[in-house]
Design an enzyme around this catalytic site. Structure first.
Site, PDB file in Angstrom:
ATOM      1  N   SER A 264      -9.072 102.389  99.694  1.00 22.95           N
ATOM      2  CA  SER A 264      -7.868 102.859  99.799  1.00 22.95           C
ATOM      3  C   SER A 264      -7.152 101.978 100.795  1.00 22.95           C
ATOM      4  O   SER A 264      -8.015 101.272 101.526  1.00 22.95           O
ATOM      5  CB  SER A 264      -7.973 104.396 100.363  1.00 22.95           C
ATOM      6  OG  SER A 264      -8.359 104.312 101.495  1.00 22.95           O
ATOM      7  N   LYS A 265      -6.007 102.266 101.011  1.00 26.26           N
ATOM      8  CA  LYS A 265      -5.149 101.630 102.095  1.00 26.26           C
ATOM      9  C   LYS A 265      -5.588 102.053 103.605  1.00 26.26           C
ATOM     10  O   LYS A 265      -5.804 101.166 104.206  1.00 26.26           O
ATOM     11  CB  LYS A 265      -3.659 102.199 101.944  1.00 26.26           C
ATOM     12  CG  LYS A 265      -2.604 101.535 102.696  1.00 26.26           C
ATOM     13  CD  LYS A 265      -1.227 102.132 102.157  1.00 26.26           C
ATOM     14  CE  LYS A 265      -0.727 103.385 102.414  1.00 26.26           C
ATOM     15  NZ  LYS A 265       0.386 103.915 101.985  1.00 26.26           N
ATOM     16  N   ARG A 266      -6.222 103.062 103.713  1.00 26.06           N
ATOM     17  CA  ARG A 266      -6.592 103.557 104.953  1.00 26.06           C
ATOM     18  C   ARG A 266      -7.805 102.563 105.245  1.00 26.06           C
ATOM     19  O   ARG A 266      -8.036 102.587 106.516  1.00 26.06           O
ATOM     20  CB  ARG A 266      -6.930 105.184 105.142  1.00 26.06           C
ATOM     21  CG  ARG A 266      -5.681 105.860 105.535  1.00 26.06           C
ATOM     22  CD  ARG A 266      -6.041 107.271 105.183  1.00 26.06           C
ATOM     23  NE  ARG A 266      -6.191 107.710 103.697  1.00 26.06           N
ATOM     24  CZ  ARG A 266      -5.291 107.625 102.815  1.00 26.06           C
ATOM     25  NH1 ARG A 266      -3.959 107.587 103.289  1.00 26.06           N
ATOM     26  NH2 ARG A 266      -5.658 107.715 101.498  1.00 26.06           N
TER      27      ARG A 266
END
Ligand code: GLU
Length: 507
Positions: A264-266
Site C-alpha cells: 500500500s501507499k503507507r
C-alpha cells in the site's frame, strides 16, 4: 479464430499504483506477443469517486513506461468512445433488455429500508445479509409489486435501481488461466445493482457490456476482481453472449515487503520507496507523492522489475527490454501466489540499466544538473568522473549525492566518522603525505599511489592506518572508488587544499 484484443480498464479514482501498471504491462505484453490490440478504457461510471487529473495521470504514467495503446480515449478507435461516461446510452439498452426478459428487475427500496432488512436478517442469525433470491421477496421491487404500481412509481420519477436476478442454487464456473477452474454456487451471490438511480450502470454491467462490444478476447486483471467474475459470467449468459466470454486471468497480489497483505501507499511512506510510477499531485487535496521516475528510476528498469512481480521466464535470465519481454511473456508463467515487493531488487535492476546507458547521455544529465546548480565542469572532467564512478551508482543522482566531492569542496568534515582512526601521529603522517604530494609534477593516480606507498614505508604503517584518513580528507567519506584516481581527477590543487584543511581542523 478470435482476434486477440486486450484492454486495461482503470477507474480514474486516484493515482495508478504500481500494481495497476503491472496489470497494464501484462495486458500489453500479451497483446503484442499475440499480434493483437491493446486498448485503454476509462471506467468512470462512479462519479462520486472521480478524481480530476487521474485519467491524465494514467496515460502519462504508461507513456513514461513505454506502454502504448492501439485504441483509447485520446487516440480513438473503431470501438469508441473509450470513456464509459460517454457510453451511458449504450448500457441503458442492455439493462432494459434484461428487465424485459425477466433476468433483472426494478428495485425501489430506500437506503433506510435496505438497512432495516439487514438489521432484521442479522437479528435472525444471518451473518452477512444479502439482497438475494430469498430476501428479494420481501422487498419493494418489480417482482413483489404489481405491474401498475411499478409503472406508477417509474412514471412519477421515483428513484429506482435495476438489480440482476441471480438464479437459485446454480453452479457458475469459469476457467481462469492462472487459477484453473473456479466454481461458485449462485446462492453465494447477491442480486447486485447493475444500473443506478443516476442513470449510470455499475461497474459490473458496464464492464461486461464493453468487453463484449469492444470484442475483448482476454481479460487480465487483479485478483481482487475474481469474486466478481461469476457475476460477469452470469451476465454474459443472460445477455446471450456465452460464446463471447473472454479468457480470464486474475493476477496475484503484489505484497508488502514484510508480513502479509497488499502493498500500500503507507508501506511506501513507512519504508521510504515510491508506490506510484510518476509524480502524483492532487490539486484539490494538495496530496503529493514522488514516483519511480522522480526517485531516479529509468523506465526500462522499472518495467523490468515490475514484470518479475508475478511472472518469470522459467530460466535464469533477469534483464529484459520491452521488446524481449514481448517475445518471452506468457500468461502460463504467471504464478498463483502473491509476489513480495523488494525495493533492493528494484534498485539492483536500476543499477544494471544505468550501467548500460550511453556515456554521453550520462555526461549530459550530470552537466545539466550541475548547470542548474551553478556549477561548471568540462565534459572531459565529467567523463572522467563517469568512468570511475558509474559502476558504483544505482541512480544518476548518486553522482552528485554519493560523488559530491567531485563537484563541491568539502564544507564541514563529519569527524565522528574518523574519530577513532585519528591517532597521535596521524597529523604527522598526513602532513608528510601532503608535502610529498606537492612535489609530484605529473599528478597521475600512479604517482599519487607511489607517494602514498613511500609514506607507509617511511613510518612503517599498514595501509589501513592511513588510507582511510587520506580518503576522508578528500571525500568526507570512508568508502568510494580508487582514491588515487579520485586525487587525479580532482587534481593536485584540490587534493593538497583538502588535506591542508583537514590538517587545520585536527590540529
Ligand atoms: N475498473 C476496474 C478497475 O479499476 C477494472 C477491473 C477489470 O479489469 O475488469 O480495476
Amino acid at each position: 479464430m478470435r482476434s486477440v484484443r486486450l484492454r486495461f480498464a482503470p477507474s480514474p479514482t486516484g493515482p495508478l499504483h504500481i500494481g495497476g501498471v503491472r496489470t497494464a504491462l501484462y495486458n500489453y505484453l500479451f497483446a503484442k506477443k499475440s499480434k493483437g490490440k491493446f486498448i485503454l478504457r476509462i471506467e468512470d461510471t462512479d462519479q462520486n469517486r472521480y478524481v480530476p487529473g487521474a485519467e491524465k495521470y494514467i496515460i502519462d504514467s504508461l507513456s513514461w513506461c513505454g506502454i502504448e495503446f492501439d485504441e483509447g480515449p485520446e487516440i480513438g478507435g473503431e470501438f469508441g468512445p473509450y470513456r464509459q461516461s460517454e457510453r451511458k446510452k449504450i448500457y441503458e439498452k442492455y439493462a432494459q433488455q434484461l428487465v424485459d426478459e425477466g433476468k433483472a428487475y426494478y428495485a425501489f427500496d430506500t437506503p433506510d429500508e435496505l438497512e432495516q432488512m439487514r438489521k432484521n436478517m442479522k437479528l435472525s442469525g444471518v451473518k452477512s445479509p444479502q439482497y438475494n433470491s430469498i430476501t428479494r421477496n420481501s422487498m419493494k421491487n418489480s417482482l413483489t409489486l404489481s405491474k401498475d404500481e411499478v409503472k406508477k412509481r417509474i412514471t412519477s420519477s421515483e428513484k429506482y435501481v435495476i438489480r440482476i436476478k441471480v438464479p437459485r442454487n446454480e453452479e457458475i464456473k469459469l476457467n481462469d488461466t492462472i487459477r484453473g477452474w473456479v466454481s461458485i454456487n449462485s446462492n453465494n451471490l447477491d442480486d447486485k445493482v447493475i444500473f443506478k438511480s443516476d442513470g449510470m450502470p455499475t461497474y459490473h454491467l458496464a464492464n461486461v457490456v464493453d468487453d463484449y462490444l469492444m470484442k475483448i478476447s482476454h481479460v487480465v486483471r487483479g485478483e481482487e476482481w475474481l469474486p466478481s467474475a461469476p457475476l460477469h459470467i452470469l451476465l454474459y449468459n443472460y445477455l446471450g453472449w456465452e460464446k463471447e466470454i473472454p479468457v480470464f486471468s486474475h493476477l496475484p497480489l503484489i505484497l508488502k515487503p514484510e508480513g502479509n497483505g497488499k502493498l500500500s501507499k503507507r508501506d511506501g511512506e513507512r519504508l521510504g520507496f515510491p508506490v506510484f510510477p510518476i509524480l502524483w499531485e492532487n490539486l484539490t487535496t494538495g496530496e503529493k507523492y514522488d514516483g519511480y521516475k522522480e526517485f531516479g528510476f529509468l523506465p526500462e528498469s522499472f518495467i523490468n522489475m515490475l514484470v518479475f512481480l508475478g511472472w518469470n521466464p522459467g530460466n535464469e535470465k533477469e534483464i529484459f527490454d520491452l521488446e524481449e519481454l514481448v517475445q518471452t511473456f506468457s500468461l502460463e508463467r504467471i504464478g498463483k501466489s502473491g509476489a513480495k515487493f523488494d525495493f533492493e531488487k528494484a534498485k539492483w535492476f536500476n543499477q544494471k540499466y544505468v550501467r548500460k546507458l550511453p556515456k554521453d547521455l550520462v555526461v549530459k544529465e550530470i552537466s545539466d544538473y550541475l548547470a542548474k546548480n551553478n556549477l561548471e565542469f568540462t565534459n572531459d572532467y565529467i567523463e572522467k568522473v563517469c568512468d570511475l564512478f558509474l559502476e558504483r551508482v544505482v541512480f544518476i543522482k548518486d553522482f552528485w549525492i554519493e560523488g559530491k566531492y567531485f563537484f563541491e569542496d568539502i564544507n564541514g568534515y563529519k569527524f565522528s566518522l574518523v574519530q577513532k582512526r585519528i591517532k597521535e601521529n596521524s597529523f604527522n603522517h598526513m602532513q608528510t603525505l601532503c608535502e610529498k604530494l606537492k612535489k609530484i609534477e605529473n599528478f597521475s593516480s600512479i604517482n599519487v599511489e607511489s607517494v602514498f606507498a613511500e609514506v607507509l614505508e617511511e613510518f612503517n604503517l599498514k595501509m589501513s592506518m592511513l588510507l582511510p584518513l587520506f580518503r576522508f580528507a578528500l571525500t568526507n567519506l570512508l568508502y568510494g572508488p580508487s582514491l588515487y584516481s579520485i586525487a587525479e581527477i580532482i587534481g593536485k590543487e584540490k587534493t593538497i587544499n583538502r588535506i591542508e584543511n583537514f590538517l587545520k581542523e585536527i590540529s
